[in-house]
Scaffold this motif. Structure first.
Motif: not given
Lengths: 378, 378
Positions: B90-110, B354-360
């Protein structure tokens, strides 16, 4: 691509699973024969080299990296189960290798000397009386570490040490003491804690400027104390020492957080009753002995270990409990001195050292951890 | 009875194991088809009812209580592996149910506002500057809990909170704050801690009667302070507040345990350098945000959960990590208020949401724990 049929898939799985169960039972029967061989020849159950070879062999058989990984995990569990079964056969024939502990019918509680930390009237004194009886031959020392030193020198037969409070959590530094000295937990006692604010006779709450108590007790009463934000909070060795200090200095601006018993003992007035944040607050004390013994009815084992600082090591160690069906009740980690952010773990598990799964789990951890010590079975 | 032949036994085991590997691979292939079905139909990977039925069925097949137990354990692992494999597809096909978190490139520090606890010159102030830069827009509040309240009210974008010291261990009460408020860990910083004894200019060590500092700092310098057993030790909100107090009161009998920076800031004299028990003492701070986000490169997940108070429940929960090959770095337990000797657990695991074992593993815990919250991925 056609959507696979779920019913068909599940029927296939049921067939495969039936085969797996059959093979598993065959495997366990052969393991029983291996145990016979080991009993006859006195060979150890755990053979790390053989297990390594087996894991390499099954990895080799599997196709694809993901399956290789999974097959290795599966056989790690299968071999743990096989070892546990072998230990259970050895246990039944009284052939288990000793873990260094001796089973006793009951811990001796009469005609013994008991040391506790603090002064008369402290909660630890109450713990001694609850466990060894009202007329116990008990004496006190100033610091936690002194109780264990007395034990080591043979001055006392038992030491009583607080380890956990239902509100404030663990008396963390006492875990360090348990790992550093050669002593063993042989019992535990739960003592209800009901803090009151004590002052000199004639004083009232409005006179108070400084409050003395043990650090844990101050935390346990933080809601009440924070409502008097202008009071200084000073931590002393224990609650009874705080009461003693207030009595001796006779200063109306000083108060102590301690037990009602301490107030009676030192002739102080109760300025405010029941000031703990939580009702039903309880402290758990451990009873320590020099001798590695455990009562036949003992049902909790405490063990401490350090894990090597490589990824996956804690996972492998805790796997010994999981694969043996051994339940953990509590797990605490403490930093290891001079090894920043590496931890020593303290785990309470359910069971008795004479049970095969417990034995198997601990033998496995002994083989895999950088260090392990069974702190007691009680 | 004839002693069994070890070589013969091992050959039998090798044959059985070859069969088990073959069946395991067949099983995983069918599970792949089940995943396809679930992707097409949008059905959930985890089906608690079906897993329960499967465990009952395999128990039924096995002979003898010991084997029934073992077969159930084995299939608990097999089904976890199957679920993990399905999640990875499912992860490989971007179908994982969300755990409520959003991925970002980087946290804004400025162009952000940061709140920390304490006063200027405290170690937490140093942490803010290390993470957000020397010119960070930072302000301070009096208590740890205030930092989180500021975050909640939108007054600050980030809060910085100490969570662990390499010598003294965890700042336990801050773990409670993390579980009580809606905020998320987005980063961490390690700040070297080097305590000195500060006094008013002209004072010397022999003048000192009372030492002020944060409780943790007093513990970290216990060896030095205990060598002056007649000094009163008074705990205040933080090390910088201790330095400020000594400066303001100008009393030669008062000293503070704090950083050299605090000494410079408040114009105090260094009565004694480097008084910490350990060299290389470091404090770890967490960076908190209101937003449930994680950086793409994040490699550590912190999760908290409560386990039902029945035997075996912690074993089942931690099994989710073990069976998924997810390593735990740290595990802490805290008493749950009003539930004596029941615990809330805090676990740091290696990996990314976003890793399957962590998600599972996390999906499994969510289904089994009384409550679970992912505190952050950083």
């Amino acid at each position: 691509m056609k959507t696979p049929d779920l019913k068909e898939c599940r029927e296939k799985l049921d067939g495969i699973d039936r085969e797996i169960v059959r093979l598993f039972e065959e495997r366990m029967a052969v393991c029983g024969q291996v145990a016979e061989y080991k009993i006859e020849t006195g060979k150890a159950v755990y053979d790390g080299e053989r297990e390594k070879q087996k894991l390499a062999a099954v990895r080799e058989m599997a196709a694809g990296d993901q399956n290789k990984e999974a097959v290795e995990e599966l056989f790690t569990q299968l071999m743990t189960m096989s070892r546990r079964y072998q230990y259970s056969l050895l246990c039944a024939r009284k052939k288990t290798p000793p873990l260094g502990f001796t089973e006793v019918e009951e811990i001796r509680k009469r005609d013994v000397r008991v040391v506790f930390q603090g002064v008369e009237g402290a909660y630890s004194h109450a713990a001694v009386r609850m466990y060894f009886g009202e007329d116990a031959d008990a004496y006190h020392v100033e610091k936690f570490e002194d109780t264990i030193r007395e034990l080591e020198r043979g001055q006392a037969d038992y030491a009583v040490l607080p380890i956990e409070n239902s509100t404030a959590g663990f008396v963390i530094t006492n875990y360090d003491l348990l790992s550093r000295y050669d002593n063993y937990i042989v019992g535990e006692i739960y003592v209800p804690v009901d803090h009151v604010l004590l002052g000199v006779p004639g004083a009232s709450v409005s006179d108070v400027k400084t409050v003395y108590s043990h650090n844990q007790a101050l935390m346990q009463c933080s809601e009440y104390l924070d409502s008097h934000g202008d009071w200084n909070q000073v931590s002393v060795l224990n609650t009874a020492a705080a009461a003693k200090k207030v009595m001796e200095e006779g200063d109306k601006t000083q108060a102590a957080v301690a037990s009602r018993t301490a107030g009676e003992l030192y002739g102080l007035a109760e300025l405010k009753t029941s000031i703990s944040n939580e009702r039903g607050n309880t402290t758990r004390f451990l009873v320590l002995s020099r001798e590695p013994v455990y009562e036949k009815k003992a049902s909790k084992v405490t063990v401490t270990f350090e894990v090597p600082h490589v990824s996956g090591s804690l996972y492998k160690i805790l796997g010994n409990f999981i694969f043996n069906g051994v339940n953990m009740r509590m797990i605490e980690s403490r930093p290891i001195p001079d090894k920043p952010f590496e931890y020593r773990f303290f785990v309470d598990i359910e069971g008795n050292l004479s049970h095969a799964p417990v034995h198997n789990a601990l033998a496995g951890i002994q083989a895999e951890a950088s260090s392990m010590k069974i702190l007691g079975n009680y």
